[in-house]
Design an enzyme around this catalytic site. Structure first.
Site, PDB file in Angstrom:
ATOM      1  N   CYS A  47       8.522  -9.943   5.296  1.00 51.47           N
ATOM      2  CA  CYS A  47       8.485  -8.568   4.783  1.00 51.47           C
ATOM      3  C   CYS A  47       7.266  -8.362   3.888  1.00 51.47           C
ATOM      4  O   CYS A  47       6.994  -9.159   2.987  1.00 51.47           O
ATOM      5  CB  CYS A  47       9.764  -8.277   3.998  1.00 51.47           C
ATOM      6  SG  CYS A  47       9.739  -6.719   3.098  1.00 51.47           S
ATOM      7  N   CYS A  50       8.595  -7.764   0.014  1.00 49.92           N
ATOM      8  CA  CYS A  50       9.376  -8.708  -0.770  1.00 49.92           C
ATOM      9  C   CYS A  50       8.502  -9.426  -1.800  1.00 49.92           C
ATOM     10  O   CYS A  50       7.303  -9.644  -1.573  1.00 49.92           O
ATOM     11  CB  CYS A  50      10.040  -9.732   0.151  1.00 49.92           C
ATOM     12  SG  CYS A  50      11.571  -9.154   0.914  1.00 49.92           S
ATOM     13  N   HIS A 209      15.834  -7.570  -0.649  1.00 56.13           N
ATOM     14  CA  HIS A 209      15.507  -6.943   0.629  1.00 56.13           C
ATOM     15  C   HIS A 209      16.699  -6.197   1.227  1.00 56.13           C
ATOM     16  O   HIS A 209      16.513  -5.252   2.004  1.00 56.13           O
ATOM     17  CB  HIS A 209      15.038  -8.023   1.612  1.00 56.13           C
ATOM     18  CG  HIS A 209      14.551  -7.500   2.921  1.00 56.13           C
ATOM     19  ND1 HIS A 209      13.281  -6.979   3.098  1.00 56.13           N
ATOM     20  CD2 HIS A 209      15.172  -7.408   4.130  1.00 56.13           C
ATOM     21  CE1 HIS A 209      13.129  -6.599   4.357  1.00 56.13           C
ATOM     22  NE2 HIS A 209      14.258  -6.838   5.008  1.00 56.13           N
ATOM     23  N   ASN A 247      12.140   7.616   2.803  1.00 51.07           N
ATOM     24  CA  ASN A 247      12.619   7.668   4.177  1.00 51.07           C
ATOM     25  C   ASN A 247      13.517   6.460   4.381  1.00 51.07           C
ATOM     26  O   ASN A 247      13.048   5.320   4.372  1.00 51.07           O
ATOM     27  CB  ASN A 247      11.462   7.620   5.178  1.00 51.07           C
ATOM     28  CG  ASN A 247      10.552   8.814   5.055  1.00 51.07           C
ATOM     29  OD1 ASN A 247      11.004   9.929   4.807  1.00 51.07           O
ATOM     30  ND2 ASN A 247       9.260   8.604   5.234  1.00 51.07           N
ATOM     31  N   SER A 255       8.886   2.285   8.299  1.00 52.04           N
ATOM     32  CA  SER A 255       8.191   1.180   8.958  1.00 52.04           C
ATOM     33  C   SER A 255       8.573  -0.159   8.370  1.00 52.04           C
ATOM     34  O   SER A 255       8.202  -1.204   8.915  1.00 52.04           O
ATOM     35  CB  SER A 255       6.669   1.382   8.858  1.00 52.04           C
ATOM     36  OG  SER A 255       6.265   1.448   7.498  1.00 52.04           O
ATOM     37  N   HIS A 258      12.732  -2.870   3.774  1.00 54.03           N
ATOM     38  CA  HIS A 258      12.921  -3.190   2.357  1.00 54.03           C
ATOM     39  C   HIS A 258      13.098  -1.874   1.607  1.00 54.03           C
ATOM     40  O   HIS A 258      12.307  -0.945   1.771  1.00 54.03           O
ATOM     41  CB  HIS A 258      11.698  -3.938   1.823  1.00 54.03           C
ATOM     42  CG  HIS A 258      11.898  -4.495   0.445  1.00 54.03           C
ATOM     43  ND1 HIS A 258      12.088  -5.832   0.201  1.00 54.03           N
ATOM     44  CD2 HIS A 258      11.952  -3.880  -0.774  1.00 54.03           C
ATOM     45  CE1 HIS A 258      12.236  -6.032  -1.094  1.00 54.03           C
ATOM     46  NE2 HIS A 258      12.158  -4.847  -1.710  1.00 54.03           N
ATOM     47  N   HIS A 260      12.608   1.096  -0.385  1.00 52.45           N
ATOM     48  CA  HIS A 260      11.416   1.582  -1.081  1.00 52.45           C
ATOM     49  C   HIS A 260      11.254   3.069  -0.847  1.00 52.45           C
ATOM     50  O   HIS A 260      11.877   3.656   0.042  1.00 52.45           O
ATOM     51  CB  HIS A 260      10.166   0.844  -0.598  1.00 52.45           C
ATOM     52  CG  HIS A 260       9.733   1.231   0.803  1.00 52.45           C
ATOM     53  ND1 HIS A 260      10.391   0.794   1.937  1.00 52.45           N
ATOM     54  CD2 HIS A 260       8.714   2.023   1.237  1.00 52.45           C
ATOM     55  CE1 HIS A 260       9.797   1.291   3.016  1.00 52.45           C
ATOM     56  NE2 HIS A 260       8.784   2.052   2.618  1.00 52.45           N
ATOM     57  N   GLN A 262       8.025   6.366  -1.633  1.00 52.72           N
ATOM     58  CA  GLN A 262       6.581   6.575  -1.740  1.00 52.72           C
ATOM     59  C   GLN A 262       6.304   7.740  -2.679  1.00 52.72           C
ATOM     60  O   GLN A 262       7.176   8.578  -2.937  1.00 52.72           O
ATOM     61  CB  GLN A 262       5.961   6.852  -0.370  1.00 52.72           C
ATOM     62  CG  GLN A 262       6.101   5.732   0.634  1.00 52.72           C
ATOM     63  CD  GLN A 262       5.383   6.037   1.932  1.00 52.72           C
ATOM     64  OE1 GLN A 262       4.187   6.324   1.949  1.00 52.72           O
ATOM     65  NE2 GLN A 262       6.111   5.984   3.043  1.00 52.72           N
ATOM     66  N   TYR A 420      14.345  25.860  21.399  1.00 50.05           N
ATOM     67  CA  TYR A 420      14.328  27.088  20.600  1.00 50.05           C
ATOM     68  C   TYR A 420      13.851  26.814  19.183  1.00 50.05           C
ATOM     69  O   TYR A 420      13.110  27.620  18.595  1.00 50.05           O
ATOM     70  CB  TYR A 420      15.730  27.697  20.580  1.00 50.05           C
ATOM     71  CG  TYR A 420      15.817  29.030  19.875  1.00 50.05           C
ATOM     72  CD1 TYR A 420      15.606  30.223  20.578  1.00 50.05           C
ATOM     73  CD2 TYR A 420      16.102  29.108  18.516  1.00 50.05           C
ATOM     74  CE1 TYR A 420      15.673  31.442  19.929  1.00 50.05           C
ATOM     75  CE2 TYR A 420      16.181  30.331  17.865  1.00 50.05           C
ATOM     76  CZ  TYR A 420      15.970  31.491  18.577  1.00 50.05           C
ATOM     77  OH  TYR A 420      16.032  32.704  17.933  1.00 50.05           O
ATOM     78  N   GLU A 421      14.258  25.670  18.643  1.00 49.10           N
ATOM     79  CA  GLU A 421      13.891  25.372  17.258  1.00 49.10           C
ATOM     80  C   GLU A 421      12.409  25.087  17.103  1.00 49.10           C
ATOM     81  O   GLU A 421      11.846  25.307  16.030  1.00 49.10           O
ATOM     82  CB  GLU A 421      14.717  24.188  16.747  1.00 49.10           C
ATOM     83  CG  GLU A 421      16.200  24.489  16.672  1.00 49.10           C
ATOM     84  CD  GLU A 421      16.952  23.424  15.909  1.00 49.10           C
ATOM     85  OE1 GLU A 421      16.704  23.272  14.700  1.00 49.10           O
ATOM     86  OE2 GLU A 421      17.784  22.744  16.528  1.00 49.10           O
TER      87      GLU A 421
END
Length: 477
Positions: A47, A50, A209, A247, A255, A258, A260, A262, A420-421
């Site tokens: 990772c 980490c 993690h 996210n 992506s 772990h 986190h 931003q 439609y959206e």
């Protein structure tokens, strides 16, 4: 009205949402996402986030024990290398050094106790700083403003003018392949661009993690809140907009699993923030009150979309929600941004986050993916004023967080913004009142991760399966 198709207005953005109750019951034979469970491992040697591991950019993480903040190794925004671009209305230009690599450390005073920071550019020396005395409303662009032209040919065309013909100043003109509009980086032509500068940082919520916000103790979540506030305080001194977000899960494009978040800071007011700024200003000009504080009053009176109602925070499924189980977090007392939250509000926020995220995971007995982002008053803010919330008057902006989860029916069936959206306007398949009712049924009355939550981000059913035990209901005190 709630049982029939109708549209709802979003006063924050000025946009409409189509509500079509009952469509959620339509047969589903489409694609289903494969569930991705978080790793129960406390440390992953592969990772990038980490402690002690080397990141893809070459830097090695320290052996951090609390939150850890560093400049993104692959940033979407970078500080301006020079102040050459002319400033437009409300545009801030700063001569800041462009680091060859993100190696400088953030000042200790900007980090909360128990956090670690590294590889964050120091504030630097501002050689030139220009803030033009213009309105902050998005009607005045943050882009450089100068005249531009559209390049067209005056040569006669061979077409009979049925298609591709434009009327310009009363003269019919045929649009030709060679009549390409010039790219005008500083003007008002059709093809416009403007410099975009800023900085991007990664906030590791902790060293483990397998433990996200939902698994942390109140003290650990409070440390994340303190880090958010510290980043907002520091970056908003320089930048027009500071966007703090998380996210969660591969379904939201994470992506790295772990835990986190931003923070991106930039010198322009992004579209979503600009829309909210405009409508909050318009409401305040009409009423002398905050749009979102008025909305809190309306939701408190209605009581049908409330998910969590605490002394300092209110969580609702917005009347205009687009995502199935979208929520809006609102401080009950006036506060414009994270840096201004007082101690009581920060502690309350840690508690309400724990309760909300625990409830989300309980809804489908699965780690709920989402994007969560904070919106506060645009900068720059030279200083931070932390006074008692009861002493603050209502102003244009009220701090708030949007939580956008994509799941619709189960961990494998999500909402898709298509058709439609994409081409008309957003739509939803169940009423916000229905979504709020479902969320209320899974919200715990209290939250203490040491007692109420299984380890490593797993649900109770997954923990039971791993231990070959019979799964039982989650018992909350």
């Amino acid at each position: 009205m709630d049982d029939t198709t109708h549209r709802r207005f979003n006063p924050l953005t000025g946009r409409w949402v189509l509500v079509s109750p009952g469509r959620v019951r339509r047969p589903w034979h489409g694609g289903q996402d494969a569930p991705v469970l978080p790793s129960p491992a406390a440390h992953d040697p592969h990772c990038d986030l980490c402690p002690g591991n080397r990141r893809a950019g070459g830097a090695r993480n320290p052996d951090y024990r609390g939150t850890y903040v560093f400049t993104n190794d692959f940033p979407a925004l970078r500080p301006a290398p020079n102040p050459t671009p002319p400033p437009g209305p409300g545009h801030i230009v700063e001569d800041l050094p462009l680091p060859s690599r993100p190696s400088a450390s953030i000042s200790p005073s900007a980090a909360p106790a128990g956090s670690t920071t590294g590889s964050v550019p120091a504030p630097g020396v501002v050689a030139r700083k220009a803030l033009l005395a213009a309105s902050d409303s998005p009607g005045t662009s943050d882009s450089p403003a100068a005249s531009g032209s559209l390049g067209t040919s005056d040569s006669p065309g061979t077409s009979d003018g049925a298609a591709g013909r434009e009327g310009v100043a009363g003269v019919d003109r045929v649009a030709r392949a060679g009549d390409v509009p010039a790219v005008d980086p500083t003007g008002s032509g059709l093809l416009r661009s403007a410099p975009a500068h800023g900085t991007c940082r990664v906030i590791c919520f902790g060293p483990d993690h397998g433990r996200g916000l939902v698994d942390m103790s109140h003290a650990e979540v409070r440390a994340v809140v303190e880090t958010w506030a510290a980043q907002d305080a520091e970056l908003s001194r320089r930048w027009r907009w500071v966007q703090i977000f998380e996210n969660r899960g591969t379904a939201m494009g994470a992506s790295n699993l772990h835990p986190h978040g931003q923070v991106w800071a930039c010198d322009a007011l992004p579209d979503e923030a600009a829309a909210e700024d405009t409508h909050q200003r318009e409401h305040y000009a009409r009423s002398g009150r905050s749009l979102l504080l008025d909305y809190i009053r309306a939701e408190t009176a209605a009581a049908e979309r409330i998910v969590l109602d605490e002394e300092d925070w209110l969580v609702v499924v917005p009347y205009w929600a687009m995502w199935p189980f979208e929520t809006l977090l609102l401080p009950r007392r006036p506060v414009t941004r994270l840096a201004e939250l007082d101690d009581t509000q920060r502690s309350g926020l840690a508690h309400v986050l724990g309760r909300l995220l625990t409830g989300y995971d309980a809804l489908f007995d699965y780690p709920f993916p989402f994007s969560m982002g904070w919106h506060g008053a645009p900068g720059p803010h030279p200083t931070v004023t932390r006074v008692g919330a009861a002493e603050r008057p209502e102003t244009v902006w009220q701090l708030h967080a949007h939580v956008y989860p994509p799941l619709l029916r189960s961990p494998t069936i999500r909402k898709h913004v298509v058709g439609y959206e994409m081409f008309a306007e957003p739509a939803r398949d169940m009423t916000p009142e229905d979504a709020a009712g479902r969320l209320r049924t899974v919200m715990s009355s209290s939250w203490d991760s040491a007692v109420t939550l299984p380890p490593s981000g797993l649900t109770m059913a997954q923990v039971a399966a791993l231990s070959n035990a019979s799964p039982g209901p989650v018992r909350l005190p």
